[in-house]
Design an enzyme around this catalytic site. Structure first.
Site: not given
Length: 410
Positions: A320, A340
């Protein structure tokens, strides 16, 4: 009976006896000839089998030398007395498969890509074992560069045993690159955690889009996996993982409800309906009594930034954008997320995966308000490898040894 008749009878008996003897002697000679012929045939077959077994053994030894030169442990493919041609050829086929496809890396926590291993080319092990055929198994540029460094260091290691550890680390990465061949991808994303880098590679190893990444911190490690990008979300929500909501956010929300508004958070019930924070009895809530879900609204201040790359995996790991893009320029610490992977060039990555200029450079600065998440379908699943390669080559082909940030090599 006179003497003449007796003589005639004697002669007749002698003739018959001679004929009988001649018959059995002839039969014996014929049998002996057949036996010798059969023995000669068996010996010829034995010699041919022995010759083929020796040929298989010589070929196996030759391929073992090649495998050893590219960092494969060939002790598992050693031969022993009495090994026949078929057994040797089976070992040879197994070794050829490892040269091409490697072994599954031990650190993979999730395997989400379907393997496409073609074993048919090993049916003729002698053809597949030719030096020209072996070279064709390794068209990936970084792999060949790493093999060159491995060969160089092996020569130096003869007089410098301290290089043994470096060689071991290179072997791990060489095996990883061989393992990637199992997936036959024209393009793929490779995140190397110790390097803090992401590269999009082409089939021959060309670096189509290098960038920095921020991966998980040592106590929130990013897991190694093979997976793929399912879709891309513009202006994503951040569905806060429950452990982060309970351990990090709940104490702050209980102390000061303003934290919810400052962080643009939403409190959702079990029906996915938004609840007014003012109507919640915060004093009654705890880590064991929290019947809500926390979500961060989309926008420039969202922790996922403006683009999210959904990865197929059960570990809630994805790529992301970030609302703290200055981290890529203001610090060398590339390991500070909750697991992440934050990417430095989200627009470029999205356009490459989508196969079109869907987003322009201004997308990152417009930051439109009141946007709802928008999911974009991609032409086909895009392979992603998240790896932990301490030894590797950089864009210039230089050998690099990165910090063992998760202390996995101890």
């Amino acid at each position: 009976m006179d003497n003449l008749d007796k003589r005639r009878i004697g002669i007749g008996v002698a003739v018959v006896a001679s004929l009988v003897l001649l018959f059995f002697v002839g039969k014996w000679f014929i049998k002996q000839k057949a036996t010798k012929k059969e023995q000669a045939k068996v010996e010829q077959t034995r010699q041919q089998a022995e010759k083929k077994a020796k040929q298989a053994l010589v070929t196996l030894h030759s391929v073992c030398r090649y495998a050893d030169s590219v960092g494969i442990d060939t002790t598992r493919f050693g031969t022993k007395a009495g090994l026949d041609q078929a057994e040797t050829e089976e070992k040879l086929a197994d070794l050829l498969l490892e040269i091409r496809y490697g072994k599954k890396p031990s650190r993979l926590e999730f395997s989400g890509l379907k393997e496409a291993v073609d074993s048919s080319w090993t049916q003729n092990v002698y053809e597949a074992s030719k030096p020209t055929a072996l070279v064709k198994l390794a068209p990936f540029g970084p792999y060949n560069q790493l093999v060159g460094h491995y060969s160089r260091l092996r020569k130096l290691a003869r007089s410098n045993p301290a290089l043994a550890d470096s060689l071991r680390l290179i072997r791990q990465t060489l095996n990883f690159y061989r393992y990637v061949n199992r997936f036959d991808a024209d393009r793929f994303v490779l995140v190397n955690i110790p390097a803090g880098e992401l590269n999009v590679f082409g089939r021959a190893g060309e670096r189509l889009l290098p960038m920095q990444v921020i991966a998980g911190k040592p106590d929130k490690r990013t897991p190694c996996m093979t997976t793929y990008v399912q879709d891309i979300v513009a202006y994503p929500y951040w569905n806060v993982p429950q452990n982060i909501a309970l351990d990090e956010m709940l104490p702050r929300m209980k102390r000061n409800i303003a934290f919810i508004y400052n962080q643009n958070l939403q409190i959702l019930n079990d029906k996915n309906q938004e609840i007014d924070p003012e109507e919640i009895d915060w004093d009654s809530l705890s880590t064991t009594n929290f019947p809500y879900r926390v979500r961060q609204a989309s926008g420039c201040e969202n922790s996922l930034g403006l683009l999210k790359f959904d990865l197929a995996n059960p570990l809630a790991i994805y790529l992301h954008d970030t609302n703290s893009r200055d981290l890529f320029t203001q610090t060398a610490d590339r390991w500070r997320s909750h697991g992440c992977v934050r990417v430095q060039k989200p627009v470029e990555l999205a356009n490459l995966i989508l196969g079109s200029q869907t987003f322009d450079a201004a997308f990152m600065t417009k930051c439109l308000v009141d946007q709802k998440p928008r999911t974009l379908s991609i032409p086909k699943p895009f392979p992603v490898f998240i790896a932990y390669n301490i030894a590797d080559v950089d864009a210039t082909g230089k050998l690099r040894f990165y910090k063992d940030v998760y202390a996995l090599d101890k």
